[in-house]
Motif scaffolding. Sequence first.
Motif, PDB file in Angstrom:
ATOM      1  N   VAL A  22      39.135  38.011  23.038  1.00 47.07           N
ATOM      2  CA  VAL A  22      38.398  37.925  24.301  1.00 47.07           C
ATOM      3  C   VAL A  22      39.275  38.535  25.397  1.00 47.07           C
ATOM      4  O   VAL A  22      40.159  37.887  25.930  1.00 47.07           O
ATOM      5  CB  VAL A  22      38.018  36.465  24.645  1.00 47.07           C
ATOM      6  N   ARG A  23      39.023  39.784  25.691  1.00 45.94           N
ATOM      7  CA  ARG A  23      39.882  40.558  26.600  1.00 45.94           C
ATOM      8  C   ARG A  23      39.934  40.005  28.027  1.00 45.94           C
ATOM      9  O   ARG A  23      40.899  40.225  28.733  1.00 45.94           O
ATOM     10  CB  ARG A  23      39.412  42.010  26.647  1.00 45.94           C
ATOM     11  N   ALA A  24      38.910  39.310  28.466  1.00 44.82           N
ATOM     12  CA  ALA A  24      38.853  38.824  29.846  1.00 44.82           C
ATOM     13  C   ALA A  24      39.652  37.538  30.061  1.00 44.82           C
ATOM     14  O   ALA A  24      39.732  37.039  31.178  1.00 44.82           O
ATOM     15  CB  ALA A  24      37.405  38.614  30.266  1.00 44.82           C
ATOM     16  N   ILE A  25      40.275  37.017  29.010  1.00 43.68           N
ATOM     17  CA  ILE A  25      41.074  35.804  29.151  1.00 43.68           C
ATOM     18  C   ILE A  25      42.365  36.140  29.897  1.00 43.68           C
ATOM     19  O   ILE A  25      43.068  37.081  29.562  1.00 43.68           O
ATOM     20  CB  ILE A  25      41.391  35.172  27.783  1.00 43.68           C
ATOM     21  N   ALA A  82      33.998  31.045  41.586  1.00 41.01           N
ATOM     22  CA  ALA A  82      33.676  32.330  42.220  1.00 41.01           C
ATOM     23  C   ALA A  82      34.348  33.510  41.529  1.00 41.01           C
ATOM     24  O   ALA A  82      33.755  34.583  41.403  1.00 41.01           O
ATOM     25  CB  ALA A  82      34.069  32.295  43.694  1.00 41.01           C
ATOM     26  N   GLU A  83      35.565  33.317  41.037  1.00 39.21           N
ATOM     27  CA  GLU A  83      36.323  34.432  40.461  1.00 39.21           C
ATOM     28  C   GLU A  83      36.471  34.369  38.947  1.00 39.21           C
ATOM     29  O   GLU A  83      37.168  35.200  38.363  1.00 39.21           O
ATOM     30  CB  GLU A  83      37.716  34.499  41.100  1.00 39.21           C
ATOM     31  N   GLY A  84      35.862  33.370  38.306  1.00 40.05           N
ATOM     32  CA  GLY A  84      35.994  33.301  36.857  1.00 40.05           C
ATOM     33  C   GLY A  84      35.578  31.963  36.295  1.00 40.05           C
ATOM     34  O   GLY A  84      34.829  31.205  36.923  1.00 40.05           O
ATOM     35  N   SER A 105      38.322  35.752  33.477  1.00 39.16           N
ATOM     36  CA  SER A 105      37.756  36.409  34.655  1.00 39.16           C
ATOM     37  C   SER A 105      36.233  36.403  34.568  1.00 39.16           C
ATOM     38  O   SER A 105      35.651  36.036  33.543  1.00 39.16           O
ATOM     39  CB  SER A 105      38.262  37.844  34.757  1.00 39.16           C
ATOM     40  N   ARG A 106      35.597  36.841  35.625  1.00 32.21           N
ATOM     41  CA  ARG A 106      34.137  36.938  35.664  1.00 32.21           C
ATOM     42  C   ARG A 106      33.602  37.939  34.641  1.00 32.21           C
ATOM     43  O   ARG A 106      32.424  37.919  34.301  1.00 32.21           O
ATOM     44  CB  ARG A 106      33.673  37.385  37.055  1.00 32.21           C
ATOM     45  N   ASP A 107      34.472  38.814  34.143  1.00 28.37           N
ATOM     46  CA  ASP A 107      34.068  39.794  33.135  1.00 28.37           C
ATOM     47  C   ASP A 107      33.860  39.170  31.761  1.00 28.37           C
ATOM     48  O   ASP A 107      33.329  39.821  30.861  1.00 28.37           O
ATOM     49  CB  ASP A 107      35.118  40.902  33.019  1.00 28.37           C
ATOM     50  N   ALA A 108      34.272  37.935  31.590  1.00 29.71           N
ATOM     51  CA  ALA A 108      34.161  37.268  30.292  1.00 29.71           C
ATOM     52  C   ALA A 108      32.704  37.045  29.915  1.00 29.71           C
ATOM     53  O   ALA A 108      31.871  36.734  30.762  1.00 29.71           O
ATOM     54  CB  ALA A 108      34.878  35.926  30.325  1.00 29.71           C
TER      55      ALA A 108
END
Length: 127
Positions: A22-25, A82-84, A105-108
């Motif tokens: 999971v790259r967004a971690i 708000a940010e993740g 992050s929010r990209d997760a």
Amino acid sequence: MNLPDAMKAAARPVIVDLMREVRAIQAVVIATEDGFELAAHAQNKAQISRLSAMASSMGALGVMAGEESRLGACESITVEAAEGYILMLQARHQRVTLILSIIASRDAIMGQALFYGRQAVRRLEKL
């Protein structure tokens, strides 16, 4: 709490694999339910200590919420900010209950984070 060095060493690859999948971690902490760190990867030590303490408190709230609402044992807690995201999952090892905390992050993609988080929990329960 004094956890065996072998258990600590075995927990580190769980974190590496989770962060690879999971790259967004951004951070992962594995701690006992009373807040003692077993293994972690984060930007700084202060972040690890805060996340361990927070996981302990949130885990206790989850247990009470599950019991009071008659839904059973708390398996996970998700915080959307708000940010993740913060995702906390319980791993019931035979010696100690562990809490796997993930900051993303929010990209997760939360379904992906939860899937791989649960795989990590199964590995932790077998340490």
